[in-house]
Design an enzyme around this catalytic site. Structure first.
Site, PDB file in Angstrom:
ATOM      1  CG  HIS A 364      -0.562  -0.695   2.383  1.00 31.48           C
ATOM      2  ND1 HIS A 364      -0.744  -2.041   2.577  1.00 31.48           N
ATOM      3  CD2 HIS A 364       0.064  -0.250   3.490  1.00 31.48           C
ATOM      4  CE1 HIS A 364      -0.267  -2.393   3.760  1.00 31.48           C
ATOM      5  NE2 HIS A 364       0.239  -1.333   4.325  1.00 31.48           N
ATOM      6  CB  CYS A 677      -6.826  -2.721 -14.785  1.00 31.76           C
ATOM      7  SG  CYS A 677      -6.281  -1.809 -13.343  1.00 31.76           S
TER       8      CYS A 677
END
Length: 747
Positions: A364, A677
């Protein structure tokens, strides 16, 4: 330890301190140190081996071996007993060294006369610097007290090396933290940056490793430990009534802070002549050495707690808090072992780049770096031990390369590259509003990935036609507790407002693998990437899924809404999730809430299994987005976090493109919209080939839209498709060479 040996140890450390204060040059100082160690330990030989480079040790000083061998005798890491000490960071204590497994005889040193061997690593906080050896003719194993005394001396030598005490001739005696260094890692976010080092957790420099008043040092240690314990107790008090698991972590933290064993070992180190700071750092070094060999995640976490406590204690003792009291430079490049998304967001766009010793391409923190559009390189070994605050640094996020304290020629070439990139960006700005239509008339839809409000201004500046992936997990990851539904509603509403009518695809919570919520019980898994993650967590934690779906429906407030479920491996997972959507819709209608004008519910195809689902699934789903990063790693069985295999497999491999072609065909039969993606969507050559295979929507980071559009506008997809077909017919493994030749021939 016996009183006599303790006194000898303190005497030896006292003499070492005198050496630190002397004006002797590096080589002379090393020679004198080997003499006084041999004399104090009553051994015929004392030798110091230091690293020339990561893999080679060099004999830099000796008392007792042939003097002409100094700077001539070298060995590889792991070679001989000295190499074994260096490789594993462990003591070797042999009564009869020549009979030991792995012993390597070096005739130029004349060491054949010596039987007993004691080697200890010279290391500082995980940084391996060399090996300290004593030898004697008599066959004997050195006592535990003697081993301990030599370890203490080695620790002081490591501190002296850190302070530049051994700078001199030869590669092994070159100045620490002064020479130009090239470090390689893994590219996690593209781009180039020049700036100055800002250490997230600056190293505490111990300038006084040796003390002559043990009682005063014990007092200093006890005072500092008491301050540390009070601080930990305050942290616990603040967290009372909060998350249970967070409390458990802090309780474990406090247990370490009150550990009698930890305290006793530091007291013993001080009794032998070390300062309080040096005693703390000695224990910290040993904890880090153990941490590097522990595979159990729980134990590693506990050792990391001890490491963090040691850092706090060192800062109390030395007064070196914060980033050594310095102000953030105007062009900061953040250097850290690792960093959480919250810390990175606090720095924000002031950073020019980020370099992590650990980190991962899917973490993250990486997602935040991408959102902030700053170059990021991960897996850069030794960067936190090599870099000092204020060092000049160049970061190449495209190649995964870091130049620390670069030479002028390197700086000049790097600046030329940055200037070329800036010039290219100007060209891309000129085609921002131009629709992406290829030379043979195919319309390609270029959309962007996002995860933060900070991303959304790029919708206008990049020319993106919408958001193909909005990562919703970041709002969960940067908090210490579960966000409220009302907070999520407000967040998603701001996203849709900022999009100003353009389509936004919200991906539901994708946690697990390397994205662990601090407030949710962490399940230890042998292979988290293949474990309990994404939709699997959502279907097991339906309350969380429903809350997020309610927030999305309310945020739409009558506008069109698009929702996508991640990591769907089989059709029934999608059907169960879709059932939850329908059930939530009915409940919202009963409550009188405004429903979305239209609702699309799609799935991310990230596992090969879903490509072979029944055709009925392709009829049912509103749209499919290929998650290229995960699909590629599972297709090739190659972990994208593993540098040994990550680059081995090519997206333009014929077999992978054949899988893409099959997915395009199956979506075509059901007339199901399809997008791609991932990182490859933002690489012009890969994007060109994906478009040639029939994909008409590509989702990428905003900075990639210009380069991808530029190439597509100048290309003929029919030509590219024929090149791919011909390469497949010839039995080639990858179409890349043929595509590159086509692009060169066409300018």
């Amino acid at each position: 330890m016996a009183d006599g040996m303790e006194t000898e140890s303190r005497k030896l450390l006292g003499r070492l301190r005198e050496e630190m204060a002397s004006e002797a040059a590096g080589q002379e100082r090393l020679d004198r140190i080997t003499h006084l160690i041999a004399d104090s330990m009553r051994c015929e030989v004392c030798s110091i081996y230091l690293f020339r480079d990561d893999e080679t040790l060099e004999l830099c000083a000796t008392e007792g071996l042939a003097p002409e061998a100094v700077h001539q005798t070298r060995m590889r890491l792991g070679e001989g007993l000295v190499g074994r000490v260096a490789k594993f960071g462990k003591v070797v204590n042999a009564a009869d060294a020549p009979s030991e497994k792995g012993f390597r005889y070096m005739p130029e040193t004349g060491e054949e006369r010596f039987s007993s061997f004691l080697g200890v690593p010279i290391q500082r906080l995980g940084q391996k610097l060399g090996v300290l050896v004593v030898q004697s003719r008599a066959q004997r194993e050195f006592s535990a007290d003697e081993v301990y005394a030599l370890e203490v001396v080695a620790m002081v030598l490591a501190e002296m090396a850190e302070l530049g005490a051994f700078v001199g001739e030869g590669a092994a005696l070159s100045p620490l933290h002064q020479q130009s260094i090239l470090l390689r890692g893994g590219p996690a976010q593209e781009g180039s940056a020049e700036g100055h080092v800002w250490l997230h957790e600056p190293r505490v420099v111990v300038t006084n490793p040796i003390a002559d008043d043990p009682h005063r040092e014990l007092e200093r240690l006890n005072e500092a430990v008491e301050e540390l314990r009070v601080g930990v107790d305050k942290m616990l008090e603040i967290s009372r009534g909060g998350d249970t698991e967070q409390l458990q972590v802090l309780e474990a933290y406090r247990m370490f802070a009150n550990s009698k064993g930890w305290m006793r070992r530091m007291e013993e180190d001080i009794a032998r002549g070390l300062s309080a700071e040096a005693a703390v750092e000695k224990e910290q070094s040993q904890a880090r050495a153990r941490m590097s060999q522990v595979t159990d995640p729980y134990l590693r976490e506990r050792l990391a707690d001890l490491d963090d406590l040691s850092n706090r204690l060192l800062r109390i003792l030395t007064g070196q808090g914060g980033s050594n009291g310095k102000e953030l430079p105007p062009d900061p490049i953040l250097v850290a072992r690792n960093i959480g998304p919250g810390d990175l967001l606090e720095y924000g766009r002031s950073l020019k780049g980020v370099v992590l010793e650990e980190g991962s391409v899917g973490s993250h923190a990486t997602i935040v770096a991408r959102a902030l559009a700053i170059p990021l390189v991960v897996h850069v070994g030794r960067i936190t031990t090599e870099a000092l605050n204020g060092d000049h640094i160049l970061v190449d996020g495209d190649e995964g390369v870091v130049h620390l304290r670069p030479e002028d020629t390197v700086v000049s070439a790097f600046r030329d590259k940055m200037a070329m990139q800036a010039e290219a960006q100007k060209r891309y700005a000129s085609i921002r509003e131009t629709p992406t239509v290829t030379k043979d008339g195919e319309r390609i839809n270029l959309v962007m990935n996002a995860g933060l409000m900070a991303d959304l201004p790029s919708l206008k500046t990049s020319g993106a036609e919408g958001v193909g992936l909005f990562r919703t997990e970041l709002q969960f990851l940067i908090r210490n507790q579960m966000p409220k539904r009302s907070e999520l509603v407000a967040q998603y509403k701001r996203v849709l407002d900022s999009a100003d009518g353009k389509r936004v695809v919200f991906r539901t919570l994708d946690i697990g693998s390397d994205k662990v919520l601090p407030y949710m019980k962490h399940v230890a898994e042998p292979n988290p990437a293949l474990g309990w993650r994404a939709i699997r967590v959502g279907l097991d934690k339906r309350g969380v899924m429903r809350m997020q779906l309610q927030a999305l429906l309310r945020a739409a407030d009558g506008r069109p809404l698009t929702v996508m479920f991640p990591f769907v491996a089989q059709a029934d997972e999608y059907r169960e999730a879709r059932w939850e959507v329908n059930k939530t819709l009915e409940r919202e209608k009963r409550l009188g809430h405004v429903l979305p004008e239209t609702l699309e519910v799609g799935a991310m195809l990230e596992t090969p299994s879903l490509a072979f689902a029944p055709q009925k699934f392709f009829d049912e789903v509103d749209f499919i987005s290929i998650g290229g990063n995960d699909l590629k790693q599972f297709f090739f069985a190659a972990d994208r976090e593993n540098e040994l295999v990550r680059r081995r497999y090519d997206t333009l491999n014929v077999s992978f493109l054949s899988l893409i072609e099959r997915i395009v065909e199956r979506c075509g039969i059901s007339d199901t919209p399809l997008s791609f993606c991932g990182e490859d969507a933002g690489r012009p050559i890969e994007a060109l080939c994906l478009a040639a295979m029939g994909i008409r929507t590509l989702s990428m980071r905003p900075a990639s839209i210009g380069p991808v559009k530029s190439l597509l506008l100048r290309s003929n997809l029919q030509d590219v498709r024929k090149i791919i077909a011909d390469a497949r017919h010839r039995g080639e493994q990858s179409v890349r060479p043929a595509i590159m030749e086509y692009l060169r021939d066409n300018g």
